[in-house]
Enzyme design. Structure first.
Site, mmCIF file in Angstrom:
data_model
loop_
_atom_site.group_PDB
_atom_site.id
_atom_site.type_symbol
_atom_site.label_atom_id
_atom_site.label_comp_id
_atom_site.label_asym_id
_atom_site.label_seq_id
_atom_site.Cartn_x
_atom_site.Cartn_y
_atom_site.Cartn_z
ATOM 1 N N ASP A 434 1.194 -0.727 0.203
ATOM 2 C CA ASP A 434 0.100 -0.041 -0.043
ATOM 3 C C ASP A 434 0.657 1.071 -0.014
ATOM 4 O O ASP A 434 1.866 1.317 0.340
ATOM 5 C CB ASP A 434 -0.816 0.415 0.849
ATOM 6 C CG ASP A 434 -1.730 -0.580 1.451
ATOM 7 O OD1 ASP A 434 -2.360 -1.281 -0.265
ATOM 8 O OD2 ASP A 434 -2.290 -1.309 2.350
ATOM 9 N N THR A 436 0.021 4.656 1.453
ATOM 10 C CA THR A 436 -0.262 5.832 2.746
ATOM 11 C C THR A 436 -0.049 4.798 4.091
ATOM 12 O O THR A 436 -0.360 3.282 3.834
ATOM 13 C CB THR A 436 -1.573 5.649 3.043
ATOM 14 O OG1 THR A 436 -2.135 6.313 1.649
ATOM 15 C CG2 THR A 436 -1.764 6.585 3.641
ATOM 16 N N ASP A 756 -4.036 -2.214 5.374
ATOM 17 C CA ASP A 756 -4.511 -1.877 7.088
ATOM 18 C C ASP A 756 -6.405 -1.467 6.617
ATOM 19 O O ASP A 756 -6.681 -1.658 8.112
ATOM 20 C CB ASP A 756 -4.336 -0.147 6.224
ATOM 21 C CG ASP A 756 -4.290 -0.165 5.537
ATOM 22 O OD1 ASP A 756 -5.251 -0.166 4.733
ATOM 23 O OD2 ASP A 756 -4.359 1.428 5.105
#
Length: 1135
Positions: A434, A436, A756
């Site tokens: 990912d 972020t 997440d």
């Protein structure tokens, strides 16, 4: 005003709680839906009556009074499941006594002692009692000493094994307690939202829950907004269950919030909660051995695992190292059994022929005890060969290494949930990240904005924006952001603001503060419970919307989300005067080309803020028809949010690429934003011909005409793909599964991913190694993962890879050392016994050697620290042979040197060093200097060879980094000191006599010769051993593809390890492994993934997910471990 109100609300807190409350609450929590509503109203007077009964204020929660909280724990229990009873020390001793090898040694020792005290009356000719011209009683010896020493050795082994197991279990309990205390949950106390340890939540607490949360206890709903739960962990139903005050107010521990938010009143904790009941029954049935009850409970508890598997099912990469080690141990053990049997047969045959045929002796009654003693001696020699050859500690090596690495990885901010993930990550070939938080710092700020037709490259001032737009910005951002997201301004000299909650929402709230707009005041005007309808963020919606009911009777809705999604739903835009004007398709394209694309090319995340008004003249819309609601919007503004790349990421990516690992970015952000970040991180390079795709384009390229994913089409895309942007969870899952299933590169790819969000659960399950974010990750993501990144950093992933590769290297170091000692000791004992009718290495000495090469060597070599050199080579691969060519060369080369030195000392040592030969010693003769020197030189060679074994790739400097491993230096130095004491003061107990200083120097000199010989062995090209390997039929272990299942090899191990011992060690693994699950899943239930294409994973409450390890055999011959090794183990567990 607040304090007086609070005093009134808590005025009756001190009253004693009702004793019958617990039973009433238990009955309430067993009901669902309308039945629960009726019961709640009938017995408690509704939710308000329940709050009065539990003496809880529904808004302020419980008071911050430790005495009140203690009374509730006494009344209703604590929020933790009672621990199972630990096995006492005597039970562990009994298990150790049942070891098959020790039983043989015990019988031999008892028989030897019995014959030593047996003195038959001799009559007639007793010439046959004398073998090789000597008498059994020649020399100043004690006949019973050998049997007594052997029995003492067995006793020490048993006590040491039991003490080691007891110490391990104690450490596991301590670790479990430490980690459970670190788990936090949110509660409302005295009107404040606090984070407290999950175990401190009590009945009567008010707990706020939101999207992605796991419920830590059972409760009744106080307040909800579009709350939907996943209860598959308890019911097996995959559909989301809507919860509301008028339909179904009961919420259960272990279930997950899939949409919306709410507040619950805790009514049951710990063993009284639904998850606690299951855990308690499991522990009770397992403890009492009721296998049938245990099976029924498992069936009940496993209903939550009924997640539908995809049609084209596949399996994760199973750990193969344990299988290889187990198979090698079984094969070597069988060779040892064969050698021991041949040795005993040869010795007995030679003795019988020499005594009764050649010398024509007769078996008389008076000589029976003498002959039996010789037969027992031959049996002990055979058992000695078997004990040394059988690598009973080899399958344990991997578990010890994993356990040690797990503790170190916790310090590296990696919390390992599945032990075998440490091994699997070493072979990772692809990492899908990912953006972020992993690659970026996850500290988002608004740096650009498009408001009223003006593009602000720097944030505008308040007076440059019309008041109408400011009003829309204030209200739209305030109510359409989670009320748990907050900005804390710097205090006490701190330089930066603190962001709490969703970081994108924090950036928007920070933008309001920059414009001098107070969102806290606005929240007080519009409390969360007054929100009429909330469309929360999920993987399908990708945006959030909040509806307010106006006093005029109409409705006002605010929306926010990615600019390319929300802007497409807009038909108007606010101009510079704050008035809505028509937004044509041409104007949209201009905004995309002139505003959005320049922002994204700089790596900014673009968010569109919009609203829609519903007139009071219109009929109230059907809020469930979302496609008719979130449309015809009016654009308020576009903002560009910056999330800086972590400074250490570019160098970490380069290391990863040098290590043969491909890094791919898989994100939901705009393609231009993702591409810009990928260039900054080093994932993309201007000179490389790699591809970047959006999710829609990716699906178009990999699907056939019927819309079905085609593996051949996917194989054309993924090898060059480096960035997949604007992808859905399904796209991520498809990519992961496609890479794993592909064979285009000729080898099975090992894929690791990060995630997440709740929507990342299926992909985390599908990947070989799933990394969940410890800071920003949801409970569902953490439950689906294998490793949790406690700092959300990519550098922690690199440390995990280093640790994984270090495990493989350290096991290889131990393996080449262990096999060298095993080969040399076996050959020396076999040849010596066959030629001289006696083993040059006595039984007690061999037990000491076995301890050196098993317990001590494992502690010394398995604790070698990882270095950056581990990232300078490609992964070994799952088909890599356990014994490499260089390792085979090492074993054969060093065995040749050690055998040469040992045989020279055995057969011509008395001529070289002028001492009496010990080859023709009698049955109970005193220890000779000759064989003492053989034993001492043999041990010295092993100590110096342990230094050689630190390098497995042909490195010449074997001393590099040796001083950085204190454990290695301590073990080698301590072993040398103990060897000195054994030789000089061991006497008859260790069959040794003290050596002169010059003989000691010769022993050390010959032992140190292995260091020089090692340089010669390193010079020999490894290719010269390949013909020998092929002649031997390949390496000792098979390839992974043809490896039989671990259960079959476990059955082979039973002839060297007793079942009780194995079960005890398995239980210790479960105890150790459970502390990871209880740390994150202390009240968790089964998997919460609601995607029907997700792959089912066993849940930690009822299954130990140490894949591939069905047995955990321990080292059975750990002589003198209680003196030396226990302190080292205690020291290691504290490191």
């Amino acid at each position: 005003t607040f304090s007086s109100d609070a005093h009134l609300r808590f005025s009756h807190i001190g009253e004693p709680l009702l004793q019958e409350s617990l039973k009433d609450l238990e009955q309430l929590m067993k009901r669902r839906g309308l039945e629960a509503l009726d019961w709640l109203e009938l017995h408690f007077g509704g939710v308000s009556g329940l709050c009065q009964l539990l003496q809880t204020d529904p808004e302020l929660g419980l008071p911050l009074d430790p005495g009140e909280l203690s009374r509730r724990r006494e009344q209703f229990g604590t929020n933790e499941v009672p621990k199972t009873r630990s096995r006492c020390f005597l039970e562990l001793v009994w298990d150790a006594l049942q070891d098959t090898t020790l039983i043989f040694l015990e019988l031999a020792a008892v028989a030897s002692l019995a014959l030593a005290f047996y003195e038959p009356k001799v009559s007639g000719d007793t010439k046959g009692c004398y073998v090789s011209g000597g008498s059994e009683k020649e020399g100043n010896v004690v006949p019973w000493l050998e049997g007594a020493v052997l029995l003492m050795s067995v006793a020490l082994v048993v006590l040491t094994t039991a003490l080691t197991d007891w110490n391990k279990e104690k450490q596991f309990r301590n670790l479990q307690d430490r980690v459970v205390l670190s788990q936090k949950g949110k509660v409302v106390r005295d009107g404040q939202i606090l984070e407290v340890p999950v175990k401190d939540i009590v009945v009567g607490d008010v707990v706020p829950v939101s999207y992605g949360d796991m419920l830590p206890a059972d409760g009744v709903l106080l307040q909800a907004q579009n709350l939907k739960m996943n209860e598959s962990s308890l019911t097996g139903e995959l559909d989301m269950v809507k919860k509301s005050l008028d339909l179904d107010p009961i919420l259960l521990s272990g279930t997950y919030v899939m949409e919306g938010w709410g507040k619950i009143l805790v009514t049951a904790v710990g063993p009284n909660s639904q998850t606690g009941i299951i855990l308690t029954l499991l522990a009770a049935s397992a403890q009492q051995g009721r296998s049938e009850d245990h099976r029924k409970v498992l069936e009940w508890a496993s209903q939550g695992k009924s997640i539908i598997k995809p049609k084209h099912s596949y399996s994760k990469a199973k750990p193969v190292l344990q299988k290889k080690l187990t198979k090698l141990a079984v094969l070597v053990g069988k060779c040892g059994m064969l050698m021991a049997t041949i040795t005993v047969v040869i010795l007995v045959t030679y003795f019988v022929i020499n005594t009764f045929v050649t010398e024509r002796q007769k078996w008389t009654y008076g000589c029976t005890s003498v002959y039996i003693k010789y037969f027992i001696k031959f049996f002990i020699i055979g058992m000695t060969i078997f004990v040394v050859t059988v690598p009973e500690g080899l399958p344990l090596v991997l578990t010890l290494s994993l356990a040690y690495s797990v503790k170190k990885m916790m310090k590296d901010k990696n919390l390992v949930r599945h032990l075998d993930a440490c091994e699997t990550i070493a072979n990772a070939t692809t990492i899908c990240l990912d953006k972020t938080g992993t690659l970026t710092m996850n500290r988002m700020t608004v740096v650009q904005a498009y408001i009223g037709g003006t593009h602000y490259q720097k944030l505008p001032k308040t007076n440059s924006i019309p008041g109408a737009i400011l009003e829309y910005l204030l209200k739209g951002i305030t109510v359409n952001c989670s009320y748990t997201s907050n900005i804390i301004l710097p205090k006490d000299g701190k330089k930066s603001v603190q962001q709490i909650g969703n970081k994108t929402e924090c950036a928007l709230l920070g933008f309001l503060l920059h414009l001098e707009l107070d969102y806290e005041t606005e929240r007080n005007k519009i409390p969360q419970q007054s929100l009429y309808k909330v469309y929360t963020l999920n993987s399908d919606r990708k945006s959030t919307s909040t509806v307010l009911k106006l006093s005029s009777g109409g409705f006002l809705m605010f929306s926010k989300g990615p600019s390319e999604i929300v802007l497409a739903k807009c038909c108007k835009i606010l101009n510079k005067m704050g008035q809505p004007v028509e937004l044509t398709e041409t104007k949209k394209r201009e905004i995309v080309h002139n505003i959005i694309e320049p922002m994204t090319s700089e790596g900014l995340q673009t968010i569109c803020l919009a609203f829609r008004e519903f007139s009071d003249q219109e009929q109230e819309p059907d809020w469930d028809r979302e496609e008719d609601i979130v449309t015809e919007l009016t654009c308020i503004a576009l903002v560009g949010i910056e999330d800086p790349v972590r400074p250490e990421i570019p160098s970490a990516i380069r290391k990863c690429q040098r290590a043969g690992i491909t890094v791919r970015m898989v994100t939901g952000d705009n393609l231009n934003t993702a591409r810009a970040i990928a260039f900054k991180c080093g994932i993309l390079d201007l000179h490389d011909n790699y591809s970047c795709l959006e999710g829609r384009e990716f699906n178009r390229l990999i699907c056939d005409r019927r819309g079905k994913v085609e593996q051949k089409l996917l194989d054309r895309i993924w090898p060059r793909l480096r960035v997949l942007a604007m992808c859905s969870p399904t796209d991520k899952y498809t990519l992961i599964k496609g890479i794993i299933d592909s064979d285009i590169l000729g080898v099975r790819q090992i894929v690791a991913i990060t995630g997440d969000g709740t929507n990342d659960g299926p992909a985390l399950k599908a990947a070989d190694i799933g990394f969940a974010m410890g800071i920003t990750g949801t409970d569902i993501a953490r439950e689906a993962s294998d490793i949790i990144l406690m700092d959300d950093s990519f550098t922690s992933i690199m440390k995990a890879i280093m640790r994984g590769r270090n495990i493989y290297d350290n096991i290889s170091k131990f393996l080449q050392f262990h096999l060298t000692v095993s080969v040399v000791a076996t050959v020396v004992t076999f040849i010596g016994a066959c030629v001289t009718q006696d083993s040059p290495l006595k039984a007690v000495q061999m037990l000491w050697i076995n301890l050196i090469m098993d317990a001590f060597a494992s502690l010394a070599l398995l604790t070698e620290k990882p270095t950056e050199a581990l990232l300078m080579r490609k992964p070994y691969g799952r088909k890599q042979h356990l014994l490499s060519s260089s390792m085979v060369k090492y074993i054969l080369g060093h065995a040749a040197y050690q055998l040469t030195v040992t045989f020279v000392l055995m057969f011509v040592g008395e001529e070289l060093f002028d001492f009496e030969s010990g080859r023709k010693a009698l049955l109970h003769a005193t220890p000779s200097t000759h064989y003492t020197m053989v034993f001492n030189t043999f041990v010295m060679m092993q100590l110096f060879n342990e230094i050689n074994a630190r390098k497995i790739h042909g490195e010449r400097n074997v001393f590099e980094g040796i001083l950085s491993n204190n454990i290695f230096c301590t073990i080698v130095g301590g072993t040398f000191a103990l060897q000195f004491l054994i030789v000089q003061f061991g006497g008859n107990v260790f069959s040794c006599t003290n050596l002169s200083p010059d003989l000691w120097l010769w022993c050390i000199f010959l032992g140190a010769g292995v260091l020089v010989w090692g340089q010669f062995v390193t010079t020999i090209p490894s290719k010269y051993v390949e013909p020998l390997i092929r002649l031997m039929g390949g390496r000792l272990e098979e390839k992974v593809d043809t490896m039989c299942h671990i259960v079959s090899t476990t059955e082979d191990l039973l002839w060297v390890q007793n079942p009780s011992r194995i079960q005890n060690q398995k239980r210790l693994i479960k105890s150790y492994h459970s502390y990871f699950h209880r740390s994150i899943d202390s009240n968790y239930s089964c998997s919460a993934a609601n995607n029907k294409n997700s792959v089912s994973k066993p849940h930690p409450l009822n299954t130990v997910t140490f894949r591939g390890v069905e047995s955990f055999p321990g080292t059975c011959i750990d002589f003198f471990l209680v003196i030396y090794c226990t302190k080292i183990i205690n020291a290691i567990t504290e490191i």
